[in-house]
Design an enzyme around this catalytic site. Structure first.
Site, PDB file in Angstrom:
ATOM      1  N   LYS A   1       0.798  -1.242   0.000  1.00 22.07           N
ATOM      2  CA  LYS A   1       0.000   0.000   0.000  1.00 22.07           C
ATOM      3  C   LYS A   1       0.821   1.278   0.000  1.00 22.07           C
ATOM      4  CE  LYS A   1      -0.783  -0.086   4.987  1.00 22.07           C
ATOM      5  NZ  LYS A   1      -1.665  -0.583   6.037  1.00 22.07           N
TER       6      LYS A   1
ATOM      7  N   ARG B   1      -9.047   0.005  16.276  1.00 20.17           N
ATOM      8  CA  ARG B   1      -9.392   0.348  14.906  1.00 20.17           C
ATOM      9  C   ARG B   1     -10.448  -0.665  14.459  1.00 20.17           C
ATOM     10  NH1 ARG B   1      -5.078   1.098  10.049  1.00 20.17           N
ATOM     11  NH2 ARG B   1      -5.469  -1.134   9.847  1.00 20.17           N
TER      12      ARG B   1
HETATM   13  C1  LIG Z   1      -1.023  -1.604   6.591  1.00 17.73           C
HETATM   14  C2  LIG Z   1      -1.583  -2.818   7.164  1.00 17.73           C
HETATM   15  C3  LIG Z   1      -0.741  -3.893   7.452  1.00 17.73           C
HETATM   16  C4  LIG Z   1       0.730  -3.914   7.185  1.00 17.73           C
HETATM   17  O1  LIG Z   1       1.433  -2.909   7.819  1.00 17.73           O
HETATM   18  P1  LIG Z   1       3.013  -2.799   7.734  1.00 17.73           P
HETATM   19  O2  LIG Z   1       3.312  -1.832   8.820  1.00 17.73           O
HETATM   20  O3  LIG Z   1       3.352  -2.270   6.393  1.00 17.73           O
HETATM   21  O4  LIG Z   1       3.583  -4.131   7.964  1.00 17.73           O
HETATM   22  C5  LIG Z   1      -1.316  -5.024   7.996  1.00 17.73           C
HETATM   23  N1  LIG Z   1      -2.642  -5.093   8.242  1.00 17.73           N
HETATM   24  C6  LIG Z   1      -3.484  -4.080   7.963  1.00 17.73           C
HETATM   25  C7  LIG Z   1      -4.925  -4.228   8.267  1.00 17.73           C
HETATM   26  C8  LIG Z   1      -2.981  -2.904   7.420  1.00 17.73           C
HETATM   27  O5  LIG Z   1      -3.823  -1.904   7.142  1.00 17.73           O
END
Ligand SMILES: *Cc1c(COP(=O)(O)O)cnc(C)c1O
Length: 373
Positions: free
Chosen positions: A36, A130
């Site tokens: 992302k 969240r």
């Molecule tokens: C962004 C995200 C992750 C991964 O996060 P990192 O810090 O890039 O490892 C995992 N789970 C959810 C739900 C996320 O939104």
């Protein structure tokens, strides 16, 4: 036309993905790669797939579309689906994270229409506040699992939880074990097998690093770990990964270099001349008198990437400040001869990378030479 550039080192990203995949597999943990921060970038997703990870995750459906259109891989939607875009969720995501029965029903109906089975990670909120069903509402969790199991268009990919996002709650042995016990109880009560316990994001890695990973947690959704080679809870670099040589607290990486051109080069006082008011962002400032120093004006600004998220590649260069379209750097101590038209390079941290990949004002470039390790 000119834009500052972001250069992404794809071979090193691939190497990091490979190291991560193998290390976590040794610990019994399957992973999906979170893409992302790159905003649906196909090249970075391809590099990570070449590293051996086989599921690419994004937060937005329009980014999953870019991935699905270009690559042959499984995809996962990280942000819970928006009710108004269910047809596209089913079309572009093989898996999604969910917590709302209304959304689950809509997903199933659409999946049946499209002749697909959509996989669901049901999210449990273990305290970070969240997404997810609150850990204490056990009956709701059971109902949701039964619902997914009963809906014809859905299958259970796993149960998931997330830490260090809104509430800053750290992944610990305790909340990991509590999560596992909830899943076990649900399995025993419903007779429904939960194939994956998706225990968190890259911050959860610290439990593996310390050798205290709770047994049975067998899945993670990770981006930051292979992107930066940093263990984020105790903040230290991981030797097996390509990472920065800057202080780890800067959390930057040379895999993501921002370069901007010098548009003015001269020596000026370090204290402005005249009566002082506010700057371009209505802030008052104080200036330390360091005499007359050589400086460069660069063609990128806050509208592109904030300086808080940029670390000069050359340690002798310091950042003086930034307005919307300009960045000022002190080059008095810089040994490299510089002229107008040269570029200055910066390593980016996660927030800087996010901005550089998102804004229209930065052009992406890729290092693709896989032979150059
Ligand atoms: C962004 C995200 C992750 C991964 O996060 P990192 O810090 O890039 O490892 C995992 N789970 C959810 C739900 C996320 O939104």
């Amino acid at each position: 036309m000119y834009k500052p550039t972001l250069t992404i080192d794809l071979p090193k990203l691939r190497d990091n993905a490979r190291v991560e995949k193998e290390e976590l597999l040794k610990n019994g943990v399957e992973i999906l790669a979170v893409n992302k921060v790159f905003n649906g970038c196909v090249e970075t997703a391809r590099a990570v797939l070449e590293g051996g990870i086989d599921v690419i995750a994004e937060s937005r459906v329009y980014n999953l579309k870019k991935i699905k259109d270009a690559l042959d891989c499984k995809t996962c939607l990280l942000r819970s689906p928006v009710l108004s875009e269910i047809p596209d969720v089913v079309k572009y995501a093989d898996i999604s994270l969910n917590s709302e029965p209304a959304v689950l029903r809509a997903l199933s109906e659409e999946a049946v229409k499209q002749g697909k089975t959509h996989a669901v990670i049901l999210m449990i909120d273990m305290g970070d506040l969240r997404e997810g069903i609150w850990f204490d509402k056990y009956d709701e969790i059971v109902e949701a699992v039964k619902l997914i199991d009963s809906l014809p268009g859905l299958e259970i990919y796993g149960l998931g939880t997330n830490f260090n996002c809104y509430g800053t709650v750290m992944p610990t042995v305790k909340n990991g074990v509590d999560f596992r016990e909830i899943v076990k109880k649900v399995e025993a009560e419903t007779g429904i097998k939960i194939p994956r316990l998706s225990a968190g994001n890259c911050t959860s890695y610290h439990l593996i690093d310390k050798g205290i990973w709770p047994e049975g947690l067998n899945h993670m959704r990770i981006g930051g770990l292979h992107e930066y080679g940093i263990e984020y809870v105790d903040m230290h670099y991981l030797d097996q990964y390509h990472h920065s040589t800057k202080p780890v607290g800067k959390a930057c990486s040379p895999l993501y270099m921002l370069r901007a051109e010098i548009i003015e080069l001269n020596s000026k006082p370090t204290v402005p001349v005249g009566e002082l008011g506010v700057d371009a962002f209505l802030q008052t400032k104080t200036f330390e008198d360091r005499g007359i120093r050589r400086r460069a004006l660069l063609a990128f600004g806050r509208q592109d990437v904030p300086i808080e998220n940029c670390v000069p590649e050359d340690d002798s260069i310091t950042i003086l400040g930034q307005t919307s379209d300009h960045t000022l750097v002190d080059i008095e101590d810089c040994k490299t001869p510089l002229k107008v038209g040269d570029t200055i390079a910066f390593e980016l941290d996660y927030t800087g990378l996010l901005a550089a990949c998102t804004v229209d004002g930065v052009e992406k470039r890729f290092i693709t030479d896989y032979s150059n390790k």
